[in-house]
Design a protein around this motif. Sequence first.
Motif, PDB file in Angstrom:
ATOM      1  N   VAL A  94      61.996 -41.598 -12.368  1.00 43.12           N
ATOM      2  CA  VAL A  94      63.040 -42.054 -11.441  1.00 43.12           C
ATOM      3  C   VAL A  94      64.375 -41.469 -11.890  1.00 43.12           C
ATOM      4  CG1 VAL A  94      64.303 -44.031 -10.502  1.00 43.12           C
ATOM      5  CG2 VAL A  94      61.836 -44.199 -10.900  1.00 43.12           C
ATOM      6  N   GLY A 210      78.297 -30.014  -6.202  1.00 39.39           N
ATOM      7  CA  GLY A 210      78.126 -29.135  -5.044  1.00 39.39           C
ATOM      8  C   GLY A 210      78.039 -29.896  -3.736  1.00 39.39           C
ATOM      9  N   TRP A 267      69.854 -19.689  -7.609  1.00 32.67           N
ATOM     10  CA  TRP A 267      69.263 -18.560  -6.858  1.00 32.67           C
ATOM     11  C   TRP A 267      69.819 -18.443  -5.448  1.00 32.67           C
ATOM     12  CZ3 TRP A 267      67.393 -23.184  -8.261  1.00 32.67           C
ATOM     13  CH2 TRP A 267      67.080 -24.063  -7.231  1.00 32.67           C
ATOM     14  N   ARG A 268      70.686 -19.390  -5.051  1.00 25.35           N
ATOM     15  CA  ARG A 268      71.238 -19.312  -3.696  1.00 25.35           C
ATOM     16  C   ARG A 268      72.323 -18.244  -3.584  1.00 25.35           C
ATOM     17  NH1 ARG A 268      70.232 -24.639  -4.919  1.00 25.35           N
ATOM     18  NH2 ARG A 268      68.924 -25.814  -3.452  1.00 25.35           N
ATOM     19  N   ASP A 289      64.935 -19.102  -9.620  1.00 18.80           N
ATOM     20  CA  ASP A 289      64.450 -20.332  -8.998  1.00 18.80           C
ATOM     21  C   ASP A 289      63.274 -20.865  -9.823  1.00 18.80           C
ATOM     22  OD1 ASP A 289      63.282 -22.304  -7.431  1.00 18.80           O
ATOM     23  OD2 ASP A 289      63.480 -21.181  -5.557  1.00 18.80           O
ATOM     24  N   SER A 291      61.004 -22.829  -9.225  1.00 15.83           N
ATOM     25  CA  SER A 291      59.731 -22.889  -8.494  1.00 15.83           C
ATOM     26  C   SER A 291      58.887 -21.649  -8.769  1.00 15.83           C
ATOM     27  CB  SER A 291      59.974 -22.988  -6.983  1.00 15.83           C
ATOM     28  OG  SER A 291      60.632 -24.181  -6.656  1.00 15.83           O
ATOM     29  N   LEU A 292      59.551 -20.532  -9.048  1.00 13.80           N
ATOM     30  CA  LEU A 292      58.828 -19.284  -9.327  1.00 13.80           C
ATOM     31  C   LEU A 292      57.958 -19.387 -10.579  1.00 13.80           C
ATOM     32  CD1 LEU A 292      61.545 -16.669  -8.369  1.00 13.80           C
ATOM     33  CD2 LEU A 292      59.213 -16.689  -7.497  1.00 13.80           C
ATOM     34  N   LEU A 294      55.764 -21.292 -11.066  1.00  7.21           N
ATOM     35  CA  LEU A 294      54.398 -21.595 -10.626  1.00  7.21           C
ATOM     36  C   LEU A 294      53.723 -20.374 -10.004  1.00  7.21           C
ATOM     37  CD1 LEU A 294      54.922 -25.115  -8.958  1.00  7.21           C
ATOM     38  CD2 LEU A 294      54.159 -24.626 -11.282  1.00  7.21           C
ATOM     39  N   ALA A 295      54.432 -19.242  -9.942  1.00  5.09           N
ATOM     40  CA  ALA A 295      53.888 -18.051  -9.268  1.00  5.09           C
ATOM     41  C   ALA A 295      54.084 -16.832 -10.169  1.00  5.09           C
ATOM     42  CB  ALA A 295      54.579 -17.855  -7.926  1.00  5.09           C
ATOM     43  N   LYS A 298      55.114 -12.995  -8.963  1.00 12.38           N
ATOM     44  CA  LYS A 298      56.375 -13.015  -8.235  1.00 12.38           C
ATOM     45  C   LYS A 298      57.530 -13.399  -9.185  1.00 12.38           C
ATOM     46  CE  LYS A 298      58.466 -12.862  -4.286  1.00 12.38           C
ATOM     47  NZ  LYS A 298      58.553 -11.687  -3.456  1.00 12.38           N
ATOM     48  N   HIS A 322      67.957 -24.199 -12.095  1.00 16.14           N
ATOM     49  CA  HIS A 322      67.789 -25.650 -12.199  1.00 16.14           C
ATOM     50  C   HIS A 322      66.742 -25.875 -13.299  1.00 16.14           C
ATOM     51  CE1 HIS A 322      68.470 -29.643 -11.090  1.00 16.14           C
ATOM     52  NE2 HIS A 322      67.869 -29.730  -9.923  1.00 16.14           N
ATOM     53  N   PHE A 325      60.376 -28.120 -14.894  1.00 14.62           N
ATOM     54  CA  PHE A 325      59.772 -29.374 -14.435  1.00 14.62           C
ATOM     55  C   PHE A 325      58.381 -29.531 -15.049  1.00 14.62           C
ATOM     56  CE2 PHE A 325      59.427 -25.907 -11.509  1.00 14.62           C
ATOM     57  CZ  PHE A 325      58.127 -25.924 -11.046  1.00 14.62           C
TER      58      PHE A 325
END
Lengths: 352, 352
Positions: A94, A210, A267-268, A289, A291-292, A294-295, A298, A322, A325
């Motif tokens: 949380v 932001g 990454w924005r 990013d 999230s990358l 996990l890939a 890429k 960021h 995780f």
Amino acid sequence: MNKISNDLFLKAVKSEPVSRIPVWYMRQAGRSQPEYRKLKEKYSLFDITHNPELCAYVTRLPVENYGVDAAILYKDIMTPLVGLGVDVEIKSSVGPIIKNPIQTLQNVEKLSELSPKRDVPYVLETIKLLTEEQLSVPLIGFGGAPFTLASYMIEGGPSKNYHKTKAMMYRDPATWYLLMDKLGKMTADYLNAQIEAGAAAVQIFDSWVGSLSRADYAEYIKPVMRKIVNNIKMSHPDVPVIMQAVASSHLLVEFRDLKVDAIGIDWRITIENARELVGAGKALQGNLDPSLLLAKEKCIEQATSILKSATKQPGFVFNLGHGVFPEVEPEMLKKLTQHVHTTSEILLKEGM
Amino acid sequence: MNKISNDLFLKAVKSEPVSRIPVWYMRQAGRSQPEYRKLKEKYSLFDITHNPELCAYVTRLPVENYGVDAAILYKDIMTPLVGLGVDVEIKSSVGPIIKNPIQTLQNVEKLSELSPKRDVPYVLETIKLLTEEQLSVPLIGFGGAPFTLASYMIEGGPSKNYHKTKAMMYRDPATWYLLMDKLGKMTADYLNAQIEAGAAAVQIFDSWVGSLSRADYAEYIKPVMRKIVNNIKMSHPDVPVIMQAVASSHLLVEFRDLKVDAIGIDWRITIENARELVGAGKALQGNLDPSLLLAKEKCIEQATSILKSATKQPGFVFNLGHGVFPEVEPEMLKKLTQHVHTTSEILLKEGM
């Protein structure tokens, strides 16, 4: 004091030339590491951060496991607020829950001053342990910035839109500015104490700022940020200060005239655009990013593309936009670190 | 069909001159209204949206109570997914929960095609009720965009960082593009059906797409968005299409060459900057920070400042940068609507 054998991070953050790009990852210490998850079966987050040996161990893990060029203190940004009288608990999956949220001027007036040695001795002891004996890379100290800390204190926990926080800011400037003043002083004192205990650089996390427009940042937030940075720079002119905020490309122009050495970007925005906006003399840190992670393919591809832009001039630290995780595999972070090291070394040699 | 007596919204969204700036609010129908909260004591969200009389009543409320210049269908963006075989439930104060999240190519292959008349007859009946008999202002139909819908379908519910969604996008293009194709076709069919039932304009909500970089938007998302918009424009060339995304200033340049008539912007960008980025011929809609609705004076002040910029050229609809939230008082929305009407009328007269 222990000798730092790898000072690439400090050089890069001061925009000095380096032989390869240094790398570390936000939230590198913690949830993605099996050793840490094992500890968490027995101990709470605050159990770990209050125990210098355990906390130093967790802080060190990513340096040993991934080969990163800097360590960052394992700690929650809410830690020092306990010294001000904020009743905070970190709830797993949380985030921070505040039992006595700030609602009135009186609530703000009641907040105490932080005395780092009295209120957070374990933070300073952890830093000493790490920097006097254990680490061969620089240790980054850190703290939350007033807006971000205030958002938790006013909302009572994590929030999506910060409506209550902004309502106080817009509606009740007396309360708002007193809160900013108190949190600003706390943050400066906390970061100075970390530097005095041995931190080689400090990073200010204004994670949620932001959510403000540029005009509101300039009016309500920038004055206190300027005070914090000037206070640290007055006491410790040679210690690099890094500013970090998520989804804040629209605020980069405002960070430009704060006396920070480096700015974290996500990454924005591209490295090229960010360099234009923050101007000369400031290093960048980012901007993959997460999230990358996990890939695999890429991720490596995008890291190469970042490095190609970043190595065009000095002043770059490879990082994520960021935090890491829990689902990220340690092997991926190890591979990425090696890739950044070898690829940037080649690119920098070619560019010479 | 019922005669629309107030067509200011349609004119503004087509960048035609108007005598005063039209206004409506995202999520104007719903949680901030006492009449709605009373209904929710007896009925679930889906109970209301599936009952054309109730749903039309909720949709109409803000027109009657606040005097806004457009109604927007009261509906969740997940509504049409039921027709594709997605098992979705809307949990109060959580959001959509999907019991069969998308994980594999097979999951995507199994998704059915939406037949609006068979799967969501109640949506079309609600629109007919409203536009044939009840409304004197235009009705805006709407749907979610593929990235945003996919984020719920893949994560299984609301998410902070869309890691799983992006992982699929980066790692498994075959699955990703099939999902985009299917959702793109669904969105176009759904919006076309709403127009044919009587909606005077449609808004595409790509709420969470701002979490992508510009390059990734161009590669993974823009092709399907182009298809959706072209499909609607081919069938209904005169019906305005509005694109809406949160915290997406960095994507405005990419929206520029989509054939949409208007683009919703939030408070993180100024009207002037946004106009430069989207180019001529596109109207803007926005951009008040909804948090300001809790701060009366400052809210009116900021609305005036928006109107001063916005009235410099045709093509502006006053709105929020994000949705109305439960704590907002109806009286505030009523006052703001009146303020926008009277102030913009003066400003537009002065400018003539």
